[in-house]
Structures are given as structure tokens and as C-alpha cells.
Design a protein around this motif. Structure first.
Motif, PDB file in Angstrom:
ATOM      1  N   ASP A 139      25.443  48.648  36.968  1.00 48.81           N
ATOM      2  CA  ASP A 139      24.014  48.841  36.749  1.00 48.81           C
ATOM      3  C   ASP A 139      23.233  48.201  37.896  1.00 48.81           C
ATOM      4  O   ASP A 139      23.611  47.131  38.399  1.00 48.81           O
ATOM      5  CB  ASP A 139      23.614  48.219  35.408  1.00 48.81           C
ATOM      6  N   PRO A 140      22.113  48.817  38.311  1.00 44.02           N
ATOM      7  CA  PRO A 140      21.323  48.234  39.410  1.00 44.02           C
ATOM      8  C   PRO A 140      20.872  46.796  39.137  1.00 44.02           C
ATOM      9  O   PRO A 140      20.715  46.011  40.075  1.00 44.02           O
ATOM     10  CB  PRO A 140      20.120  49.180  39.510  1.00 44.02           C
ATOM     11  N   GLY A 141      20.659  46.447  37.870  1.00 42.63           N
ATOM     12  CA  GLY A 141      20.209  45.095  37.539  1.00 42.63           C
ATOM     13  C   GLY A 141      21.325  44.143  37.165  1.00 42.63           C
ATOM     14  O   GLY A 141      21.078  43.002  36.771  1.00 42.63           O
ATOM     15  N   GLU A 142      22.566  44.590  37.332  1.00 46.41           N
ATOM     16  CA  GLU A 142      23.714  43.782  36.920  1.00 46.41           C
ATOM     17  C   GLU A 142      23.955  42.619  37.890  1.00 46.41           C
ATOM     18  O   GLU A 142      23.806  42.742  39.102  1.00 46.41           O
ATOM     19  CB  GLU A 142      24.953  44.679  36.866  1.00 46.41           C
ATOM     20  N   HIS A 143      24.363  41.468  37.327  1.00 46.51           N
ATOM     21  CA  HIS A 143      24.742  40.312  38.144  1.00 46.51           C
ATOM     22  C   HIS A 143      26.222  40.463  38.481  1.00 46.51           C
ATOM     23  O   HIS A 143      27.092  40.241  37.642  1.00 46.51           O
ATOM     24  CB  HIS A 143      24.485  39.019  37.371  1.00 46.51           C
ATOM     25  N   LEU A 144      26.515  40.838  39.717  1.00 48.25           N
ATOM     26  CA  LEU A 144      27.878  41.181  40.092  1.00 48.25           C
ATOM     27  C   LEU A 144      28.750  39.954  40.319  1.00 48.25           C
ATOM     28  O   LEU A 144      28.298  38.933  40.849  1.00 48.25           O
ATOM     29  CB  LEU A 144      27.874  42.026  41.369  1.00 48.25           C
ATOM     30  N   ARG A 145      30.011  40.087  39.921  1.00 47.30           N
ATOM     31  CA  ARG A 145      31.056  39.121  40.239  1.00 47.30           C
ATOM     32  C   ARG A 145      32.273  39.927  40.692  1.00 47.30           C
ATOM     33  O   ARG A 145      32.806  40.725  39.916  1.00 47.30           O
ATOM     34  CB  ARG A 145      31.410  38.265  39.023  1.00 47.30           C
ATOM     35  N   LEU A 146      32.703  39.733  41.941  1.00 46.77           N
ATOM     36  CA  LEU A 146      33.761  40.564  42.504  1.00 46.77           C
ATOM     37  C   LEU A 146      34.844  39.719  43.151  1.00 46.77           C
ATOM     38  O   LEU A 146      34.618  38.554  43.506  1.00 46.77           O
ATOM     39  CB  LEU A 146      33.170  41.517  43.552  1.00 46.77           C
ATOM     40  N   GLN A 147      36.012  40.349  43.331  1.00 49.43           N
ATOM     41  CA  GLN A 147      37.128  39.724  44.025  1.00 49.43           C
ATOM     42  C   GLN A 147      37.947  40.808  44.719  1.00 49.43           C
ATOM     43  O   GLN A 147      37.778  42.001  44.431  1.00 49.43           O
ATOM     44  CB  GLN A 147      38.005  38.962  43.042  1.00 49.43           C
ATOM     45  N   PRO A 148      38.814  40.430  45.655  1.00 54.31           N
ATOM     46  CA  PRO A 148      39.631  41.435  46.335  1.00 54.31           C
ATOM     47  C   PRO A 148      40.379  42.322  45.356  1.00 54.31           C
ATOM     48  O   PRO A 148      40.919  41.854  44.355  1.00 54.31           O
ATOM     49  CB  PRO A 148      40.587  40.590  47.180  1.00 54.31           C
ATOM     50  N   GLY A 149      40.381  43.620  45.653  1.00 56.79           N
ATOM     51  CA  GLY A 149      41.011  44.602  44.791  1.00 56.79           C
ATOM     52  C   GLY A 149      40.038  45.326  43.898  1.00 56.79           C
ATOM     53  O   GLY A 149      40.345  46.424  43.403  1.00 56.79           O
TER      54      GLY A 149
END
Length: 467
Positions: free
Chosen positions: A67-77
Motif C-alpha cells: 500500500d502507498p501508505g504502508e510502513h515498509l520493512r524489507l530484507q534481501p530476497g
């Protein structure tokens, strides 16, 4: 770690003659790639449908829509995508060492020239209901005459929240419109280059007036166009608040030529590049787990009218999305800014093939041929972003992928066009090359390209996303 600016060729001997030495397996893959492109073009009559079709493919490949307003949390893969205003898309895969290896961006645009229906659409004349349209982009207007046309785009409907109207995509599919030419008997200079007046000549016919308006002159005339939309959307006409609808030719895309050398379709410019990047990102995300950096498919809208929109290449949406990815990986603004020198962008928009009937229109030393492989586009005016360094990177990528490569530059007395490349590199100061597959009849209602070139481009971009 692979060096993006010195990609190791997997086939150092690949030359321009590669188009004549494809293995039977590669030819079968090229055919399948082209068939899938034609199917995608049939699903994507406008930018909105193109993004919807691409989103479905990304979902099937386990990319997560955020979602455009989402607080993203990402990692490799991780792999996912963001959509802007339903007509622009940024898909990504987080590779290894994402905060130190930079971005690998393949950029294209989702829109194509067409005729856009005006808000007050119904325009009766001489017992015929016509549609009032305005010209979107720079189409070859004469190619829109005498073709069965349909409409597609999006419609907004009433909702419980006035700040968030309901949005519905719509493709009427049927040949509901026709724009007849004036008979040559009434304009005997038609074959000598008759001028097309946009306000007067470009009004496609929808139906006869008796079939569109009430016969009772005392009653309020019905808006047959809004009735048509309501019928297809299964809603009430009064629920329709607005719409963005564009014409397109209903004849399906197809192979043509004695040996199926060519493909004919509307919107090759630039959905064929959109599709190449989409296929390459999906395939590389599965086959190249050790790829470095952040691989990005960037598809913006409104390139045909200047890109200065919230979903265009000139918007801050692109830069903001890239910074969000860095922040979601635990980086900071310093990491984001330091990524640019390590990054590379391929801006892909179609190129002009030398036309056998008009060979004088091409520069004598730069004559791209269909099925001759991707074309690097250069311009001293910087209307293309390519320079000696970025062009060298792409040449090595093509060589490593075993794909032929060509070069285009305008005749010195022709202005030529531009792409998202110079616009994007103004906001994203990274090395950028402008490329594209060669076609004939750019901006025609139906453009003509080569049946091998979609495969060639996809192979190069897949290699790019695998580094």
C-alpha cells in the motif's frame, strides 16, 4: 560480486550476426516470448489495464503489493511492487548487499497516443451520434480513420467517502466506434496530404441519433454514452462521476509477413518495453538469487504528454519510492544518496528502424533494422540520456547475453523525440542509457516491429537483473 560497469560476457564472440545464428531452441523461445507479448497487448488497451495485467502477473510470481501508505520493512530476497494512480508501477526485488550495491533500474512508460473522450461526450450531427474527443500525445492521426474502434480506461463512481470515489476499470471491447474518411470524390487532393483538423475531423461515430436519444422532444434527452457505461458497469447512470477513456483499434495484435518476421499491433510503443522488463524481473528473481543491489522495474505514465504528472517520470514519486526501499532496509538518507554513483538505469522506449520506402530519412551511418537487436539511442541535444560510458555498459550487457546491438542517432537536420531517460536522470543522478527495439510507423494506430526483437531485449534485461 559482479561489476555492473564491466559485466563479464558469457559469450564474448556474440556479434551483430547473432540474429542469423539463433539455435532452434532460442527461436522457439523467441516465438513464445512474442506470442506472450501479443497476448499482453490484447489485455492492455490503456495504461490502467496494462498496470492491472502486470500486477496480476507479479502476484502470480509471489511479488507482494504494498500500500502507498504502508510502513515498509524489507530484507534481501523480498520482492514486491507499488502502484501509483493505477497507471504507474514500481516493482522491485531486494538482492544481496542492497545498501552498498546500488539500484539496477529498467524504466519504461505505460501510455500510448490515442483519442481521449471529452467530459461532454455526445456530439450529434446530421442524425448521427458522434463522440467528442481530444488528441492524447502525438498519434499519426490518419491511421485512426476507417478502423473499428473501441474504448477502454477507468470510470469513477459515487462512494460513501467523497474523498475516495470508487474506481472501476472498463474495456468495452466491442467495435462501437468508426471514424469514416471523406470520400476522395469530395476532396480530390486527399492523396496529396490533406490537413486533418482536430476539432472538426476527429469525432468518431457511435450510432444513429434515433437509437441514442429519446424521440419525445418534450422529454429530457438521455445521455446514451453514460447509459452505455452504466450498462457495462452494472450501475446507475447517476452514479457515474467521471471517466478517462481512450480509443483503441479492436483488431487483435498479430504476426505478419511471409515468415512471420513482423508483428503488428497498437501500443508497441511502449508496452513492449514494459513487458520485456516485467518478464526479465520475474525470471531473474527466480533464477539469480545471488544478484546484487536492488533490482527495479519502473513504469511511469504520461510520457507521451511530457511526464509532468504525479505518476510521470518527472514526479518525485519515483525518487520517494527508491528512498523508501533504502529506509525499509534499515538504511538512512546518506545510504540513499550514496547509492546513485553505484547505480545504473536502462531507459527503454522504442526506436526508429530504417524504413525501406524512405531510406533517406535515416542517418547514413546509423540504420537500425528490425530483428537486428536492441538499439542504443544517442543525441547531442541530450534528448536521450545515453553517453559513452552508459552506452558501453549496455553493449557489454548485450554481448554477455549473446544478443546483437545497434545504434540510432537522428539525422542532423531532424529534431527527433525524447524519452523518460533524460527526465529520470535529472531527478536520479545515475548513469543512464536510452535503448529500445526498432519499429516502423511509431505512433501509428498499429505499429510494426520485428518478431525476434522482444526476445532479444528480454534476454539483455534478464542478464542485467542477474548481476
Amino acid at each position: 560480486m559482479s561489476d555492473l560497469h564491466n559485466p563479464t560476457p558469457s559469450n564474448p564472440s556474440a556479434t551483430l550476426s547473432a540474429s542469423h545464428s539463433l539455435s532452434s531452441e532460442a527461436k522457439a523461445q523467441a516465438r513464445k516470448s512474442c506470442e506472450d507479448l501479443l497476448a499482453f497487448l490484447q489485455q492492455a488497451p490503456t495504461a490502467w489495464q496494462a498496470v492491472a495485467a502486470a500486477s496480476k502477473r507479479l502476484d502470480q510470481a509471489a511479488f507482494t503489493q504494498h500500500d502507498p501508505g504502508e510502513h515498509l520493512r524489507l530484507q534481501p530476497g523480498d520482492k514486491g511492487y507499488l502502484v501509483q494512480n493505477s497507471s504507474a508501477l514500481l516493482a522491485f526485488r531486494i538482492g544481496q548487499n542492497p545498501l552498498t550495491s546500488g539500484f539496477r533500474i529498467f524504466g519504461a512508460h505505460s501510455d500510448s497516443p490515442a483519442l481521449k473522450v471529452k467530459p461532454q461526450a455526445v456530439a450529434p450531427s446530421e442524425g448521427v451520434i458522434r463522440l467528442a474527443v481530444e488528441v492524447y500525445g502525438g498519434p499519426l492521426l490518419n491511421t485512426w480513420f476507417d478502423r473499428p474502434l473501441s474504448l477502454a480506461g477507468r470510470v469513477t463512481l459515487k462512494s460513501d467517502n467523497p474523498l475516495q470515489p470508487q474506481e472501476r476499470l472498463l474495456d468495452l471491447k466491442d467495435p462501437l466506434l468508426i471514424l469514416p474518411n471523406l470520400a476522395i470524390h469530395m476532396e480530390n487532393k486527399s492523396n496529396d496530404g490533406q490537413k486533418i483538423e482536430r476539432q472538426k475531423d476527429i469525432l468518431p461515430f457511435l450510432c444513429l441519433e434515433d437509437g441514442g436519444l429519446t424521440v419525445d422532444k418534450q422529454a429530457q434527452p438521455r445521455d446514451i454514452f453514460k447509459d452505455l457505461l452504466a450498462d457495462r458497469l452494472a450501475c446507475q447512470p447517476e452514479d457515474i462521476l467521471d471517466y478517462e477513456l481512450l480509443t483503441y483499434p479492436v483488431e487483435p495484435p498479430c504476426f505478419c509477413g511471409l515468415n512471420d518476421d513482423f508483428i503488428s499491433s497498437g501500443r508497441l510503443d511502449n508496452l513492449s518495453m514494459f513487458k520485456a522488463g516485467l518478464d526479465a524481473l520475474i525470471t531473474a528473481s527466480d533464477q539469480a538469487p545471488e544478484a546484487q543491489g536492488i533490482q527495479v522495474l519502473l513504469v511511469t505514465d504520461n510520457e507521451e504528454v511530457g511526464s509532468r504528472t504525479k505518476q510521470g517520470a518527472a514526479s518525485l514519486w519515483v525518487r520517494d519510492c527508491l528512498e523508501r526501499l533504502v529506509l525499509a532496509l534499515g538504511g538512512d538518507r546518506q545510504d540513499f544518496l550514496q547509492a546513485f554513483p553505484r547505480s545504473f538505469m536502462i531507459s527503454a522506449d522504442l526506436a526508429h528502424a530504417v524504413h525501406p520506402n524512405y531510406p533517406e530519412k535515416a542517418d547514413p551511418g546509423h540504420r537500425p533494422k528490425v530483428n537486428g537487436g536492441p538499439v542504443i539511442k544517442m543525441a547531442a541535444s541530450q534528448s536521450y540520456a545515453s553517453d559513452a560510458k552508459s552506452a558501453a555498459v549496455f553493449r557489454q550487457l548485450a554481448q554477455a547475453a549473446g544478443v546483437p546491438c545497434q545504434t540510432f542517432i537522428n539525422r542532423s537536420d531532424m529534431r527527433g523525440g525524447s524519452t523518460i531517460g533524460p527526465i529520470s536522470s535529472t531527478l536520479l543522478p545515475m548513469s543512464t542509457v536510452d535503448v529500445g527495439n526498432p519499429i516502423w510507423g511509431m505512433h501509428s494506430c498499429r505499429e510494426t516491429g520485428g518478431s525476434l526483437d522482444p526476445y532479444y531485449m528480454t534476454q539483455v534485461i534478464q542478464h542485467f537483473f542477474s548481476l
